[in-house]
Design an enzyme around this catalytic site. Structure first.
Site, PDB file in Angstrom:
ATOM      1  N   GLY A 298       0.586  -1.071  -0.322  1.00 35.77           N
ATOM      2  CA  GLY A 298       0.134   0.050   0.187  1.00 35.77           C
ATOM      3  C   GLY A 298       0.874   1.474  -0.192  1.00 35.77           C
ATOM      4  CB  SER A 299      -0.109   4.636   0.990  1.00 35.09           C
ATOM      5  OG  SER A 299      -0.056   4.671   2.553  1.00 35.09           O
TER       6      SER A 299
ATOM      7  N   GLY B 242       2.590   1.940   5.362  1.00 34.54           N
ATOM      8  CA  GLY B 242       3.393   1.059   5.657  1.00 34.54           C
ATOM      9  C   GLY B 242       4.795   1.636   7.227  1.00 34.54           C
TER      10      GLY B 242
ATOM     11  CD  GLU C 263       4.878  -3.844  -3.491  1.00 34.54           C
ATOM     12  OE1 GLU C 263       4.779  -2.699  -3.991  1.00 34.54           O
ATOM     13  OE2 GLU C 263       4.309  -4.897  -4.239  1.00 34.54           O
TER      14      GLU C 263
ATOM     15  CB  CYS D  68       3.278  -0.281  -6.358  1.00 31.21           C
ATOM     16  SG  CYS D  68       3.110  -1.722  -6.529  1.00 31.21           S
TER      17      CYS D  68
HETATM   18  C1  UN1 Z   1       1.718  -3.709  -7.511  1.00 29.18           C
HETATM   19  O1  UN1 Z   1       0.840  -2.775  -8.586  1.00 29.18           O
HETATM   20  O2  UN1 Z   1       1.447  -3.643  -6.362  1.00 29.18           O
HETATM   21  O3  UN1 Z   1       5.398  -5.675 -11.332  1.00 29.18           O
HETATM   22  C2  UN1 Z   1       2.021  -5.292  -8.175  1.00 29.18           C
HETATM   23  C3  UN1 Z   1       3.408  -5.503 -11.745  1.00 29.18           C
HETATM   24  C4  UN1 Z   1       2.769  -6.765 -11.311  1.00 29.18           C
HETATM   25  C5  UN1 Z   1       2.608  -6.596  -9.876  1.00 29.18           C
HETATM   26  C6  UN1 Z   1       2.419  -5.098  -9.468  1.00 29.18           C
HETATM   27  N1  UN1 Z   1       2.938  -7.639 -11.678  1.00 29.18           N
HETATM   28  O4  UN1 Z   1       3.108  -4.289 -12.181  1.00 29.18           O
END
Ligand code: UN1
Length: 512
Positions: A244-245, A249, A266, A300
């Site tokens: 998450g953000s 985190g 993450e 992300c």
């Molecule tokens: C995410 O956005 O939290 O590498 C995961 C990627 C994907 C996973 C993204 N396999 O864009």
């Protein structure tokens, strides 16, 4: 049984508006009176409501997860792998339905949702192989007739907190590894995507039950801040894996560290791509557009900052403008649409506010940012490109939307330094045909991110590599490589099979 049936939910998509429980311990469902609505990003209408777990229910789920763990940790790892194999067969059989649930709740284009379910299948396959490879080292000892070795043991109940944008795959990265490693799992999914979570839970419980294991090895808790705090503060939870953000985190990291628990974080990215003069431009344009527009810029790993060599600047901007102005945006169930809606009105408002702030800081909107539909009929907006200085304060933040900042550069070293100057460190990429440039980018004085790619965009990583980033991104690594070690505790064993007791470091401690 769980109060969800995958096909039935899909048949009744818009008119059922079922109420779902607040806690799922295996197949046992608990309800609470405090409910929240789930709003579909596609049309802004309510699709379901979920209960929020009570404090008593959270205590109960942790207790039951703890006793299920005691049974599970002694099952041989390859047999634990067989559970994941059977689960993955169920996921394969329901691939299309699961993808539809993702599109319904997260608003992702159906092709991307199918890709996400495939990512779940891939990590299950990886975990099945891993279940026969949880090996430790044997290490040379300095003492005669001794042997030194490492073993890896399960941790205990672990908590997985996942976000709306990858409602199945990111749980999959965690649960597949955590279960073959012998842990029980309590999942706190995004309240935006409860059906995706319950569908996964149903299939996992089906596999657990078929093999006569305690279904409480897997639980789901629907919670907001208070419930999450209670869960992560519990000393019985040996690992909190959170996606998450950065703000979320950091709050969790501090709480868990205060009780000496472990975290696997993450968090947000602020990912950059550098285009050098020798780049293959047709590859670069495709990579930029997938990374910036895929999942409506809500990964992300989404591309947020584009550094273009000044010699290519006008050319690339022209090509991107064409793509941005013609990309098909609309119903994610229509495979022609490459972009669906943003997740909610807040996401739309945040994108607009960021554009306003960028303008106030001297940025120039090159294209996009127009709202396509009204708030009561989905959350669609045109993706935007803004030319702005790379050190503007808005550029330092992650705006979780299809908003791309572009900068031009002269020297590669300057671009790398600007790329690294933000507080986040998840993903990065360079487009170049020049060996020296790509090696510089990958070297220790190059990109400071957890993911550094050459001639590939910032998003769309495979499951085989370790996934995660540095700095405010949290430092965690999930999914492939040796990320499994996060879900186990390492024990160093030294065994003396001789008749003496020699001490290490040559210390003598002889009794007179
Ligand atoms: C995410 O956005 O939290 O590498 C995961 C990627 C994907 C996973 C993204 N396999 O864009």
């Amino acid at each position: 049984m769980l109060d969800i049936n995958i096909q039935a939910v899909l048949q009744n998509l818009y008119n059922k508006q079922q109420h779902y429980g607040s806690v799922y311990i295996g197949q046992q469902t608990l309800y609470s009176k405090q409910n929240i609505d789930v709003i579909c990003p596609i049309d802004g209408k309510k699709i379901a409501s979920i209960g929020l777990s009570t404090a008593v229910q959270i205590e109960q789920v942790v207790a039951e997860s703890q006793s299920a763990f005691k049974q599970w940790e002694v099952v041989p790892a390859p047999q634990r792998g067989e559970l994941i194999r059977q689960f993955s067969v169920l996921v394969r059989n329901h691939k299309t339905d699961l993808a539809k649930m993702i599109s319904l709740e997260a608003g992702k284009p159906i092709q991307e949702s199918l890709g996400e379910v495939q990512e779940l299948i891939d990590v299950c396959d990886f975990a099945v192989g891993l279940s026969r490879q949880l090996y430790g080292l044997t290490i040379a000892t300095e003492r005669p007739n001794h042997r030194m070795m490492e073993q890896w043991h399960p941790l205990g109940p672990i908590v997985v907190i996942s976000a709306f944008n990858f409602p199945m795959a990111v749980w999959g990265w965690n649960v597949a590894l955590a279960l073959v490693c012998g842990n029980s799992v309590i999942w706190k999914p995004s309240c935006q995507c409860p059906l995706s979570a319950l569908a996964c839970q149903q299939l996992l419980v089906q596999a657990l039950t078929a093999l006569n294991y305690n279904p409480a090895i897997s639980s789901i808790v629907f919670a907001q801040q208070q419930g999450v705090e209670q869960l992560v503060d519990n000393k019985k939870i040996k690992l909190v894996s959170a996606t998450g953000s950065c703000q979320m985190g950091r709050a969790i990291g501090i709480r868990v560290a205060a009780r000496m628990g472990r975290t696997l974080l993450e968090l947000g990215g602020n990912n950059a791509l550098i285009v050098c003069p020798s780049a293959n431009l047709s590859l670069a344009i495709r990579a930029i557009t997938f990374s910036a527009l895929g999942t409506s810029g809500q990964r992300c790993t989404s591309l947020r900052r584009l550094f273009i060599h000044q010699s290519l600047h006008a050319n690339i901007i022209e090509q991107l403008k064409t793509v941005y102005q013609t990309v098909k945006i609309g119903d994610p169930f229509n495979p022609e649409n490459l972009m669906g809606p943003l997740v909610n009105q807040v996401a739309v408002d945040t994108m607009l506010t960021s554009i306003e702030q960028a303008i106030a800081e001297g940025g120039k909107v090159i294209c996009g940012g127009e709202i396509i539909t009204k708030a009561d009929s989905g959350f669609y907006i045109r993706p935007a490109i803004v030319q702005i200085s790379s050190d503007a304060s808005i550029v330092q933040q992650e705006t979780f939307a299809p908003l791309l900042y572009v900068h031009s550069f002269d020297l590669l070293e300057e671009a790398i330094s600007a790329q690294n100057s933000v507080s986040q460190g998840l993903s990065s990429a360079i487009f170049t045909e020049n060996l020296q440039e790509s090696e510089l980018f990958l070297s220790c004085i190059g990109s400071d991110c957890g993911i550094a790619n050459v001639n590939i965009g910032t998003s769309g990583a495979e499951i085989g590599g370790a996934f995660g980033g540095e700095k405010d991104t949290g430092g965690g690594r999930e999914s492939g490589s040796d990320a499994w070690k996060n879900y186990m505790r390492r024990v160093t064993n030294t065994i003396n099979y001789g008749n003496d007791l020699p001490l290490a470091q040559g210390i003598s401690f002889d009794m007179p």
